[in-house]
Scaffold this motif. Structure first.
Motif, PDB file in Angstrom:
ATOM      1  N   GLN A 154      47.212  55.479  60.083  1.00  0.00           N
ATOM      2  CA  GLN A 154      46.439  55.183  61.293  1.00  0.00           C
ATOM      3  C   GLN A 154      47.318  55.221  62.549  1.00  0.00           C
ATOM      4  OE1 GLN A 154      44.564  51.377  60.818  1.00  0.00           O
ATOM      5  NE2 GLN A 154      43.537  51.933  58.909  1.00  0.00           N
ATOM      6  N   LEU A 155      48.557  54.780  62.414  1.00  0.00           N
ATOM      7  CA  LEU A 155      49.436  54.599  63.571  1.00  0.00           C
ATOM      8  C   LEU A 155      50.216  55.853  63.954  1.00  0.00           C
ATOM      9  CD1 LEU A 155      50.897  51.131  62.534  1.00  0.00           C
ATOM     10  CD2 LEU A 155      49.244  51.537  64.371  1.00  0.00           C
ATOM     11  N   ALA A 156      50.573  56.682  62.976  1.00  0.00           N
ATOM     12  CA  ALA A 156      51.474  57.806  63.221  1.00  0.00           C
ATOM     13  C   ALA A 156      50.794  58.905  64.028  1.00  0.00           C
ATOM     14  CB  ALA A 156      51.981  58.361  61.891  1.00  0.00           C
ATOM     15  N   LYS A 157      51.594  59.548  64.895  1.00  0.00           N
ATOM     16  CA  LYS A 157      51.127  60.672  65.695  1.00  0.00           C
ATOM     17  C   LYS A 157      52.019  61.881  65.430  1.00  0.00           C
ATOM     18  CE  LYS A 157      49.287  57.705  69.365  1.00  0.00           C
ATOM     19  NZ  LYS A 157      49.290  57.396  70.819  1.00  0.00           N
ATOM     20  N   ALA A 158      51.549  63.037  65.851  1.00  0.00           N
ATOM     21  CA  ALA A 158      52.320  64.266  65.647  1.00  0.00           C
ATOM     22  C   ALA A 158      53.741  64.096  66.178  1.00  0.00           C
ATOM     23  CB  ALA A 158      51.617  65.430  66.340  1.00  0.00           C
ATOM     24  N   GLY A 159      54.713  64.523  65.356  1.00  0.00           N
ATOM     25  CA  GLY A 159      56.120  64.397  65.715  1.00  0.00           C
ATOM     26  C   GLY A 159      56.780  63.142  65.192  1.00  0.00           C
ATOM     27  N   ASP A 160      55.992  62.218  64.661  1.00  0.00           N
ATOM     28  CA  ASP A 160      56.545  60.963  64.146  1.00  0.00           C
ATOM     29  C   ASP A 160      57.098  61.140  62.731  1.00  0.00           C
ATOM     30  OD1 ASP A 160      55.841  59.668  66.439  1.00  0.00           O
ATOM     31  OD2 ASP A 160      54.179  58.526  65.571  1.00  0.00           O
ATOM     32  N   THR A 161      57.925  60.183  62.351  1.00  0.00           N
ATOM     33  CA  THR A 161      58.355  60.010  60.966  1.00  0.00           C
ATOM     34  C   THR A 161      57.878  58.652  60.490  1.00  0.00           C
ATOM     35  OG1 THR A 161      60.332  61.394  61.194  1.00  0.00           O
ATOM     36  CG2 THR A 161      60.323  59.777  59.399  1.00  0.00           C
ATOM     37  N   VAL A 162      57.159  58.630  59.372  1.00  0.00           N
ATOM     38  CA  VAL A 162      56.857  57.361  58.705  1.00  0.00           C
ATOM     39  C   VAL A 162      57.982  57.129  57.710  1.00  0.00           C
ATOM     40  CG1 VAL A 162      55.274  56.068  57.250  1.00  0.00           C
ATOM     41  CG2 VAL A 162      54.378  57.613  59.008  1.00  0.00           C
ATOM     42  N   LEU A 163      58.742  56.070  57.928  1.00  0.00           N
ATOM     43  CA  LEU A 163      59.977  55.843  57.189  1.00  0.00           C
ATOM     44  C   LEU A 163      59.920  54.543  56.399  1.00  0.00           C
ATOM     45  CD1 LEU A 163      63.004  56.521  56.621  1.00  0.00           C
ATOM     46  CD2 LEU A 163      63.548  55.238  58.701  1.00  0.00           C
ATOM     47  N   LEU A 164      60.027  54.663  55.076  1.00  0.00           N
ATOM     48  CA  LEU A 164      60.257  53.495  54.237  1.00  0.00           C
ATOM     49  C   LEU A 164      61.763  53.308  54.120  1.00  0.00           C
ATOM     50  CD1 LEU A 164      59.382  51.252  52.222  1.00  0.00           C
ATOM     51  CD2 LEU A 164      59.541  52.995  50.418  1.00  0.00           C
ATOM     52  N   ALA A 165      62.291  52.366  54.869  1.00  0.00           N
ATOM     53  CA  ALA A 165      63.715  52.008  54.824  1.00  0.00           C
ATOM     54  C   ALA A 165      63.780  50.500  54.976  1.00  0.00           C
ATOM     55  CB  ALA A 165      64.497  52.709  55.933  1.00  0.00           C
ATOM     56  N   PRO A 166      63.513  49.744  53.914  1.00  0.00           N
ATOM     57  CA  PRO A 166      63.167  48.325  54.033  1.00  0.00           C
ATOM     58  C   PRO A 166      64.258  47.397  54.548  1.00  0.00           C
ATOM     59  CG  PRO A 166      62.396  49.257  51.955  1.00  0.00           C
ATOM     60  CD  PRO A 166      63.317  50.255  52.554  1.00  0.00           C
ATOM     61  N   ALA A 167      65.532  47.826  54.467  1.00  0.00           N
ATOM     62  CA  ALA A 167      66.644  46.955  54.873  1.00  0.00           C
ATOM     63  C   ALA A 167      66.641  45.655  54.084  1.00  0.00           C
ATOM     64  CB  ALA A 167      66.595  46.665  56.373  1.00  0.00           C
ATOM     65  N   ALA A 168      66.120  45.704  52.875  1.00  0.00           N
ATOM     66  CA  ALA A 168      65.965  44.493  52.064  1.00  0.00           C
ATOM     67  C   ALA A 168      65.826  44.882  50.599  1.00  0.00           C
ATOM     68  CB  ALA A 168      64.726  43.712  52.512  1.00  0.00           C
ATOM     69  N   ALA A 169      66.142  43.936  49.724  1.00  0.00           N
ATOM     70  CA  ALA A 169      65.960  44.156  48.294  1.00  0.00           C
ATOM     71  C   ALA A 169      64.476  44.136  47.943  1.00  0.00           C
ATOM     72  CB  ALA A 169      66.719  43.096  47.499  1.00  0.00           C
ATOM     73  N   SER A 170      64.150  44.595  46.748  1.00  0.00           N
ATOM     74  CA  SER A 170      62.763  44.900  46.388  1.00  0.00           C
ATOM     75  C   SER A 170      62.128  43.916  45.419  1.00  0.00           C
ATOM     76  CB  SER A 170      62.735  46.287  45.727  1.00  0.00           C
ATOM     77  OG  SER A 170      63.589  46.294  44.579  1.00  0.00           O
ATOM     78  N   MET A 171      62.912  43.017  44.815  1.00  0.00           N
ATOM     79  CA  MET A 171      62.428  42.298  43.632  1.00  0.00           C
ATOM     80  C   MET A 171      61.381  41.234  43.923  1.00  0.00           C
ATOM     81  SD  MET A 171      65.505  43.671  43.118  1.00  0.00           S
ATOM     82  CE  MET A 171      66.792  42.469  43.452  1.00  0.00           C
ATOM     83  N   ASP A 172      61.030  41.049  45.194  1.00  0.00           N
ATOM     84  CA  ASP A 172      59.965  40.101  45.506  1.00  0.00           C
ATOM     85  C   ASP A 172      58.591  40.665  45.160  1.00  0.00           C
ATOM     86  OD1 ASP A 172      60.356  42.020  47.465  1.00  0.00           O
ATOM     87  OD2 ASP A 172      59.723  40.721  49.108  1.00  0.00           O
ATOM     88  N   GLN A 173      58.396  41.963  45.402  1.00  0.00           N
ATOM     89  CA  GLN A 173      57.086  42.576  45.186  1.00  0.00           C
ATOM     90  C   GLN A 173      57.116  43.789  44.255  1.00  0.00           C
ATOM     91  OE1 GLN A 173      55.950  43.273  49.335  1.00  0.00           O
ATOM     92  NE2 GLN A 173      54.624  41.462  49.292  1.00  0.00           N
ATOM     93  N   PHE A 174      58.321  44.217  43.861  1.00  0.00           N
ATOM     94  CA  PHE A 174      58.462  45.416  43.045  1.00  0.00           C
ATOM     95  C   PHE A 174      59.494  45.170  41.952  1.00  0.00           C
ATOM     96  CE2 PHE A 174      57.462  46.450  47.427  1.00  0.00           C
ATOM     97  CZ  PHE A 174      56.310  47.221  47.288  1.00  0.00           C
ATOM     98  N   ALA A 175      59.466  46.011  40.930  1.00  0.00           N
ATOM     99  CA  ALA A 175      60.415  45.851  39.829  1.00  0.00           C
ATOM    100  C   ALA A 175      61.825  46.246  40.239  1.00  0.00           C
ATOM    101  CB  ALA A 175      59.960  46.689  38.629  1.00  0.00           C
ATOM    102  N   SER A 176      61.957  47.159  41.188  1.00  0.00           N
ATOM    103  CA  SER A 176      63.254  47.676  41.618  1.00  0.00           C
ATOM    104  C   SER A 176      63.042  48.499  42.877  1.00  0.00           C
ATOM    105  CB  SER A 176      63.869  48.566  40.530  1.00  0.00           C
ATOM    106  OG  SER A 176      63.035  49.706  40.314  1.00  0.00           O
ATOM    107  N   TYR A 177      64.146  48.945  43.501  1.00  0.00           N
ATOM    108  CA  TYR A 177      63.991  49.823  44.655  1.00  0.00           C
ATOM    109  C   TYR A 177      63.332  51.131  44.242  1.00  0.00           C
ATOM    110  CZ  TYR A 177      67.905  52.891  43.389  1.00  0.00           C
ATOM    111  OH  TYR A 177      68.716  53.792  42.753  1.00  0.00           O
ATOM    112  N   ALA A 178      63.609  51.581  42.998  1.00  0.00           N
ATOM    113  CA  ALA A 178      62.992  52.817  42.516  1.00  0.00           C
ATOM    114  C   ALA A 178      61.478  52.648  42.374  1.00  0.00           C
ATOM    115  CB  ALA A 178      63.613  53.241  41.197  1.00  0.00           C
ATOM    116  N   ASP A 179      61.051  51.501  41.845  1.00  0.00           N
ATOM    117  CA  ASP A 179      59.621  51.221  41.720  1.00  0.00           C
ATOM    118  C   ASP A 179      58.980  51.180  43.101  1.00  0.00           C
ATOM    119  OD1 ASP A 179      57.124  50.317  40.538  1.00  0.00           O
ATOM    120  OD2 ASP A 179      57.660  48.316  41.255  1.00  0.00           O
ATOM    121  N   ARG A 180      59.639  50.558  44.048  1.00  0.00           N
ATOM    122  CA  ARG A 180      59.127  50.510  45.426  1.00  0.00           C
ATOM    123  C   ARG A 180      58.964  51.926  45.979  1.00  0.00           C
ATOM    124  NH1 ARG A 180      62.645  46.861  49.301  1.00  0.00           N
ATOM    125  NH2 ARG A 180      64.188  48.471  48.835  1.00  0.00           N
ATOM    126  N   GLY A 181      59.983  52.750  45.763  1.00  0.00           N
ATOM    127  CA  GLY A 181      59.914  54.124  46.238  1.00  0.00           C
ATOM    128  C   GLY A 181      58.824  54.928  45.552  1.00  0.00           C
TER     129      GLY A 181
END
Length: 490
Positions: free
Chosen positions: A450-477
């Motif tokens: 909804q937010l992204a416009k032409a020329g944008d990058t939607v970037l998953l770069a959490p700057a945080a570990a994943s184990m709160d909501q995911f099994a691992s960073y790989a699972d998150r990815g």
């Protein structure tokens, strides 16, 4: 209390030493803990594995190899340890400093090792390979894989091991043996390293990470610095990171070990760097005072999608490592040009309506996220998770002008949203609350679309570990990739 004499312990420095009758408590039943138990059982020691939870498959395997097993809460685990009365305790990397098991061992004069020191002591089972050790806040796995590829291209029998996912003890016991082990070491592992003597070692960079585990940034640096202790040939550091230089300056190395640098600038003598579009080696060859060896061109790296600054640094560091073993530059170039980075690290997932969708789930700290954010000028940033005691305010402040919006996931959302309010109040922030039946990542990707416009990058770069909501960073990815394919590409 059955203490083990210092002489007996010191004598356990070979696979062919007498390990029989030694009672060893192994703390943890992950991949590392099982490799330790399996090794010690093969050596003839009496082994009890003590863990906080059951793993039925590994528990059955422990029974097959003749190891005892106990699982329970922390208090029950401590009772089991005391009842077993071990001569030695081998503790898995995840156990935090100051835990009650370490405290009990200190009080009762019981030696405590990590799996890395155990592997070093028994490394001569088949063939005592040289060790090249790799650490740093970011880039460890890529550098480890690159170095292994280079050695393989040169005809060496090599294994990338350690924190990369393959226990060192599994490689040590491989019946074919190896010429070289490239050992990725986390700060958790290095906190317990005391005995190893690597041929060459590198610390790629240092930034605040795992402060909750180490207790302070200073202790994190001190633990990382163990990678250079007792190094025999080359201590490799990052010219752009003064912390890594100080580590080398303060290290107690073997006589003859050299300090070798890498960086994105023109290399000094005993350095690796970039000269007129070339990656160049002035590290080891005899004419290094007057000339440099060409490794690969920036144009060739660009053609392979390897031109990101942090990737070039990893290539230079890996080259410096393997050149310490006199590996031919031609083999190094061949390996670089045939290398494919791991998934979940700056992985382009899709381009739709002139919006790039990038999966950098492996950016589990601010330092890694900073490198990823620097590659784009207009970003919808998916950020958050377990911050590990690190304040990401500076990261937000320095990248505010790049951000169209931020989508905040994870357990520590309040800390992230407050940092945005203070450091980047003009950036629109959208927290994603965890709700039953609705995957967090699916909702985050839908909002990003909804937010992204032409020329944008939607970037998953959490700057945080994943184990709160995911099994691992790989699972998150993987969940990000699946959501992008369902919502955007599908």
């Amino acid at each position: 209390m059955a203490n083990l004499s210092a002489d007996r312990l010191a004598g356990l420095n070979s696979w062919y030493a007498d390990w029989r009758g030694l009672r060893v408590a192994v703390l943890g039943l992950g991949v590392t803990g099982f490799s330790v138990a399996d090794t010690l059982a093969e050596l003839g020691s009496e082994v009890r594995v003590i863990a906080g939870s059951n793993d039925p498959d590994r528990e059955r395997l422990l029974e097959v190899i003749g190891a005892d097993f106990f699982a329970g809460d922390e208090e029950a685990m401590l009772r089991s340890l005391i009842e077993f009365d071990p001569h030695l305790m081998v503790i898995s990397p995840g156990f935090y400093p100051g835990n009650p098991f370490d405290a009990w061992a200190v009080e009762n004069d019981v030696a405590v090792w990590g799996d890395i020191d155990l592997a070093w002591r028994v490394r001569d089972k088949v063939h005592a390979a040289e060790w090249l050790c790799v650490t740093g806040t970011n880039g460890k796995t890529t550098t480890t894989q690159l170095a292994a590829h280079m050695l393989l291209a040169a005809g060496k029998r090599v294994a990338p091991v350690g924190n990369i996912g393959v226990p060192v003890l599994d490689a040590v016991r491989d019946p074919a043996g190896f010429d070289v082990l490239v050992v990725e070491l986390s700060s958790f592992q290095l906190a317990r390293v005391r005995d190893i003597e690597p041929h060459a070692s590198v610390c790629l960079n240092i930034a605040a990470d795992h402060i909750d585990w180490h207790g302070s940034f200073e202790q994190y640096i001190a633990d990382k610095a163990n990678v250079f202790e007792r190094t025999k040939a080359a201590c490799i550091y990052n010219r752009a990171d003064d912390n890594t230089l100080r580590m080398v300056e303060n290290a107690d190395v073997r006589e003859g070990a050299r300090a070798v640098s890498f960086g994105l600038d023109v290399p000094p003598v005993s350095g690796f760097g970039v000269v007129e579009g070339l990656l160049a080696d002035r590290g080891y060859h005899q004419e290094r005072k007057t000339s440099a060896l060409e490794i690969v061109t920036l144009t060739e790296l660009q053609e392979r999608g390897l031109l990101q600054p942090h990737t070039i640094e990893n290539i230079l560091a890996a080259t410096a490592l393997v050149r310490s073993l006199d590996i031919d530059p031609a083999a190094i170039r061949e390996a670089i040009l045939g290398f494919t980075p791991d998934r979940h690290r700056c992985e382009l997932v899709a381009v739709a309506d002139d919006v790039r969708w990038v999966n950098d789930s492996k950016a589990t700290n601010a330092h890694a996220a900073r490198a990823s954010l620097a590659t784009s000028e207009s970003i919808v940033w998916i950020v958050g998770g377990l911050l590990k005691g690190v304040d990401i305010s500076e990261l937000i402040a320095k990248n505010a002008n790049r951000l169209r919006a931020a989508i905040v996931i994870g357990a520590e959302q309040t800390a992230v949203t407050e940092a945005f309010a203070q450091m980047a109040p003009d950036v629109a922030v959208y927290p994603i609350a965890a709700r039953a039946g609705l995957p967090v990542m699916l909702e985050a990707v839908a909002k990003a679309q909804q937010l992204a416009k032409a020329g944008d990058t939607v970037l998953l770069a959490p700057a945080a570990a994943s184990m709160d909501q995911f099994a691992s960073y790989a699972d998150r990815g993987e969940q990000f990739v699946a959501a992008v394919r369902e919502i955007v590409a599908g």
